[in-house]
Design a protein around this motif. Structure first.
Motif, short mmCIF file in Angstrom:
data_model
loop_
_atom_site.label_atom_id
_atom_site.label_comp_id
_atom_site.label_asym_id
_atom_site.label_seq_id
_atom_site.Cartn_x
_atom_site.Cartn_y
_atom_site.Cartn_z
N LEU A 1 0.86 -1.19 0.00
CA LEU A 1 0.00 0.00 0.00
C LEU A 1 0.89 1.23 0.00
N PHE A 2 0.34 2.36 -0.42
CA PHE A 2 1.12 3.60 -0.43
C PHE A 2 1.02 4.22 0.96
N PRO A 3 2.13 4.23 1.71
CA PRO A 3 2.05 4.59 3.13
C PRO A 3 1.71 6.06 3.39
N HIS A 4 1.96 6.92 2.39
CA HIS A 4 1.73 8.35 2.61
C HIS A 4 0.32 8.76 2.19
N LYS A 5 -0.48 7.79 1.80
CA LYS A 5 -1.84 8.11 1.37
C LYS A 5 -2.83 7.35 2.25
N TYR B 1 -4.43 5.82 7.73
CA TYR B 1 -3.25 5.50 6.93
C TYR B 1 -2.95 4.01 7.09
N ALA C 1 -0.44 2.26 7.90
CA ALA C 1 0.30 1.81 9.08
C ALA C 1 -0.58 1.74 10.32
#
Lengths: 247, 216
Positions: free
Chosen positions: A92-96, A137, A139
């Motif tokens: 997954l894109f962690p900053h989104k 997010y 995480a």
């Protein structure tokens, strides 16, 4: 419409001096669910990664929904639009946020408006039963939840087929079931699926065909009951013995 | 008791202004061209990669002072007349682009391969892959190093004095010669540099701690 969605013919793949895929032939009908298993290093991940051109092949032919997968950007684009993928490590894109993860590709690739992309994203997030986490997010979620988001993200592109590359291998045992249940739901809805997995319970439950690979070759394939009950090859028997001993 | 008149103080303030201005120019130019260098460094195309690597090697391998010299005295020899202004802007930009390019190259390559694989699998193209996925993550992890370089650049602007710029250090030298109070004047100049650099360093360190705790 051609009944065959994915066709691989005489596919050969090398990594330097390592022969990763040896004369692989595989046809996948629309709506068919295939489970690929085999010891590590047998080429099963490589095989599915060739289908969406994450790996390039040395020779042979791959056709997806009538399009020959060449190195041309148009062919690659077309195939990737129609084939979704889930990875062992979720990616997954962690900053989104969860929602943004699901909206990005439909907006960029399918050129959906923000509203339409959000509606699609919410629909599929609900379907994998994670709609209430949309603004978190990655995480902040458990591994099982992250993998379900990854499935939703791929579904948002409304693919014709889904590739799963050991989707439960990185999960804690108590989270395996929620991901498998999601995949079973998807299978019941008629999605064409190729799953690299060692979850033989899943294979029994949903697979139309189980394929066993070793050292880059397809050794044996069959309908799950027959495959598990009387494997024909010695290597298949040895592998199943190893794997089923743990279950 | 050492003291400075209002003229000297104004003169130093002018120098300070130029120092900040040169830093801003170098940094802004460096961001734009540094991004190009970083993207060149990780490009598919071998020629582009080599060119970017060469650029970085040249500007990291030579002193900033020499780079200023070459631009200011060298370009006129080639028939290109540059003002001190332009010369310093070019040299600082080139210098900063090489260092920032290398910092960001490292950050881009530190982003797990799964991120670009997932982008590929979703059908995202180069622009979206870079600007939506890779660069936001890379720039974030490179922020402390980027701020660190900003501090270096700010101090490096003192070398612009060599081509006739009266920035803070050069202003200090002139004032010191006029007032015969070198210790006091250079002490003051040092304090001014410190007051600019230390908050930046502090900010960079804080960001580093914050980033390491951030779940994202």
């Amino acid at each position: 419409m051609d009944d065959i969605l994915i066709r691989m013919e005489h596919v050969e793949k090398w990594y330097g001096g390592f022969h990763a895929l040896k004369d692989v032939n595989l046809t996948v009908r629309r709506g068919e669910k295939i489970v690929l298993c085999g010891p590590s290093g047998s080429g099963k991940s490589t095989l599915i990664r060739c289908i969406n051109h994450l790996e390039t092949i040395k020779s042979g032919r791959i056709t997806v929904d009538g399009t020959a997968l060449t190195d041309s950007p148009q062919a690659v684009d077309m195939v990737r639009r129609e084939v979704g993928m889930c990875f062992q490590q979720f990616n997954l894109f962690p900053h989104k946020t969860v929602l943004e993860n699901c909206m990005l590709a439909p907006m960029r690739v399918r050129k959906l408006t923000r509203e339409a992309a959000e509606a699609t994203a919410r629909k599929y997030l609900d379907r994998v039963r994670i709609g209430n986490q949309a603004d978190k997010y990655p995480a902040q979620l458990s591994g099982g939840q992250q993998q379900r988001v990854a499935i939703a993200r791929a579904l948002c592109m409304e693919p014709k087929a889904m590739l799963f590359d050991e989707p439960t291998s990185a999960l804690d045992p108590e989270m395996v079931k929620e991901v498998l249940d999601t995949m079973i739901g998807l299978a019941h809805d008629g999605m064409t699926m190729i799953c690299v997995t060692h979850e033989m319970g899943f294979a029994r439950q949903v697979a139309d065909r189980v394929i066993f690979m070793a050292e880059g070759e397809i050794i044996e394939e069959g309908e799950p009951n027959a495959f598990f009950r009387n494997p024909r090859h010695e290597r298949t028997r040895a592998f199943l013995g190893e794997i089923l001993a743990h279950h | 008791m050492p003291h400075l008149g209002i003229n000297e103080i104004t003169f130093l303030a002018q120098g300070l202004k130029w120092t900040l201005f040169l830093t801003a120019i170098g940094f802004c130019g460096g961001i734009v061209f540094g991004l190009l260098v970083a993207l060149g460094r990780v490009a598919q195309n071998r020629a582009l990669r080599m060119a970017a690597a060469g650029w970085i090697a040249v500007f990291q391998g030579t002193p900033l002072l020499m780079q200023l010299f070459v631009v200011f005295f060298g370009l006129p020899l080639l028939g290109v007349n540059v003002s001190a202004w332009l010369a310093v802007a070019i040299a600082l930009t080139a210098h900063a682009s090489a260092f920032l390019g290398e910092i960001w190259r490292g950050a881009i390559q530190a982003i797990p391969k799964g991120q670009s694989e997932a982008s590929h699998a979703l059908g995202l193209h180069y622009r979206s892959r870079m600007f939506d996925i890779i660069l936001p993550q890379a720039l974030k992890i490179s922020l402390p190093a980027t701020v660190g370089f900003l501090v270096q650049l700010l101090k490096g602007t003192s070398l612009a004095a060599i081509v006739g710029f009266i920035e803070l250090t050069r202003a200090g030298q002139i004032v010191s010669n006029q007032t015969y109070q070198p210790l006091f004047v250079f002490g003051l100049v040092g304090v001014l540099y410190f007051m600019m650099c230390w908050p930046l360093s502090y900010w960079g360190r804080r960001m580093e701690t914050r980033l390491s705790q951030d779940p994202r």
